[in-house]
Scaffold this active site. Structure first.
Site, PDB file in Angstrom:
ATOM      1  N   ASP A  53       0.884  -1.061   0.067  1.00 63.10           N
ATOM      2  CA  ASP A  53       0.055  -0.080  -0.086  1.00 63.10           C
ATOM      3  C   ASP A  53       0.945   1.257  -0.132  1.00 63.10           C
ATOM      4  O   ASP A  53       2.121   1.106  -0.142  1.00 63.10           O
ATOM      5  CB  ASP A  53      -0.859  -0.124   1.215  1.00 63.10           C
ATOM      6  CG  ASP A  53      -0.346   0.067   2.491  1.00 63.10           C
ATOM      7  OD1 ASP A  53       0.937   0.441   2.620  1.00 63.10           O
ATOM      8  OD2 ASP A  53      -1.118   0.330   3.480  1.00 63.10           O
TER       9      ASP A  53
ATOM     10  N   CYS B  53       3.120  -3.332   3.996  1.00 59.35           N
ATOM     11  CA  CYS B  53       2.287  -2.265   4.416  1.00 59.35           C
ATOM     12  C   CYS B  53       2.772  -1.614   5.744  1.00 59.35           C
ATOM     13  O   CYS B  53       4.098  -1.871   5.870  1.00 59.35           O
ATOM     14  CB  CYS B  53       0.741  -2.769   4.823  1.00 59.35           C
ATOM     15  SG  CYS B  53       0.630  -3.748   6.055  1.00 59.35           S
TER      16      CYS B  53
ATOM     17  N   THR C 289       2.461  -1.770   9.068  1.00 59.41           N
ATOM     18  CA  THR C 289       2.722  -2.802  10.086  1.00 59.41           C
ATOM     19  C   THR C 289       3.085  -4.263   9.592  1.00 59.41           C
ATOM     20  O   THR C 289       3.513  -5.008  10.386  1.00 59.41           O
ATOM     21  CB  THR C 289       1.706  -2.832  11.280  1.00 59.41           C
ATOM     22  OG1 THR C 289       0.661  -3.162  10.382  1.00 59.41           O
ATOM     23  CG2 THR C 289       1.299  -1.704  11.898  1.00 59.41           C
TER      24      THR C 289
ATOM     25  N   HIS D 286       9.855 -24.043   8.636  1.00 52.65           N
ATOM     26  CA  HIS D 286       8.840 -24.837   9.525  1.00 52.65           C
ATOM     27  C   HIS D 286       7.212 -24.791   8.895  1.00 52.65           C
ATOM     28  O   HIS D 286       6.692 -25.479   8.937  1.00 52.65           O
ATOM     29  CB  HIS D 286       8.500 -24.173  10.848  1.00 52.65           C
ATOM     30  CG  HIS D 286       9.870 -24.579  11.793  1.00 52.65           C
ATOM     31  ND1 HIS D 286       9.682 -24.458  13.164  1.00 52.65           N
ATOM     32  CD2 HIS D 286      11.082 -24.738  11.668  1.00 52.65           C
ATOM     33  CE1 HIS D 286      10.751 -24.871  13.580  1.00 52.65           C
ATOM     34  NE2 HIS D 286      11.705 -25.094  12.551  1.00 52.65           N
TER      35      HIS D 286
ATOM     36  N   HIS E  91       7.169 -31.142   9.859  1.00 53.56           N
ATOM     37  CA  HIS E  91       6.483 -29.990   9.729  1.00 53.56           C
ATOM     38  C   HIS E  91       5.317 -30.355   8.417  1.00 53.56           C
ATOM     39  O   HIS E  91       4.421 -29.637   8.383  1.00 53.56           O
ATOM     40  CB  HIS E  91       7.433 -28.827   8.984  1.00 53.56           C
ATOM     41  CG  HIS E  91       8.351 -28.536  10.133  1.00 53.56           C
ATOM     42  ND1 HIS E  91       7.918 -28.036  11.446  1.00 53.56           N
ATOM     43  CD2 HIS E  91       9.517 -28.677  10.366  1.00 53.56           C
ATOM     44  CE1 HIS E  91       9.101 -27.747  12.048  1.00 53.56           C
ATOM     45  NE2 HIS E  91      10.302 -28.366  11.449  1.00 53.56           N
TER      46      HIS E  91
END
Ligand code: RB5
Length: 148
Positions: free
Chosen positions: A8, A65, A67, A98, A133
């Protein structure tokens, strides 16, 4: 490797930096926007990159973005997507080994572009470890199936 990238407005500058970095390293990068620092809505770009990866047009994706949280929420709604919000080299490596993460998400208001480059490099160089995994990934795939 073909990589889809999106951001963004908050991640625009970082996206441009990482795009050039990847192209210099020989990756094919598909930029799905945004294309300026004008305010936009992150779900539009998170969905575009996640769909490109989910549908096989890109092998991996990168989303940025402010955060990294909004982009993670959006991308993980698309079937087949394992988007990992990473803040350092340790989480980047673990998300590949993982979780076989197929989208790397980072926050441009959390990390510097230099930190992002390091995280991206570690993420691209790390491989899924398989073994115990794999069973956990199968369990995640089942969750995709119950949403369809
Ligand atoms: C945009 O202001 C900001 O909300 C966005 O970049 C992101 O951090 C959302 O999770």
């Amino acid at each position: 490797m073909n990589i889809a990238i999106g951001s963004d407005h908050a991640g625009y500058f970082a996206k441009e930096t990482l795009k050039s970095y990847l192209e210099e390293k020989g990756y094919t990068v598909e930029d799905l926007g945004c294309f300026s620092e004008e305010s936009v809505h992150y779900p539009v770009y998170g969905k575009a990159v996640a769909q490109a990866v989910s549908q096989g047009q890109a092998e991996k994706g990168i989303l940025i973005c402010g955060t990294g949280i909004g982009m993670s929420i959006v991308a993980n709604k698309i079937p087949g997507i394992r988007a990992a919000l990473c803040h350092d080299a340790f989480t980047a490596k673990a998300s590949r080994e993982h979780n076989d993460a197929n989208i790397l998400v980072m926050g441009a208001r959390v990390l510097t572009p230099e930190q992002m480059k390091l995280i991206l490099e570690v993420w691209l160089d790390s491989q899924f470890a398989g073994g115990r995994h794999s069973q956990r990934l199968e369990m995640i795939k089942e969750l995709d199936d119950c949403r369809r």
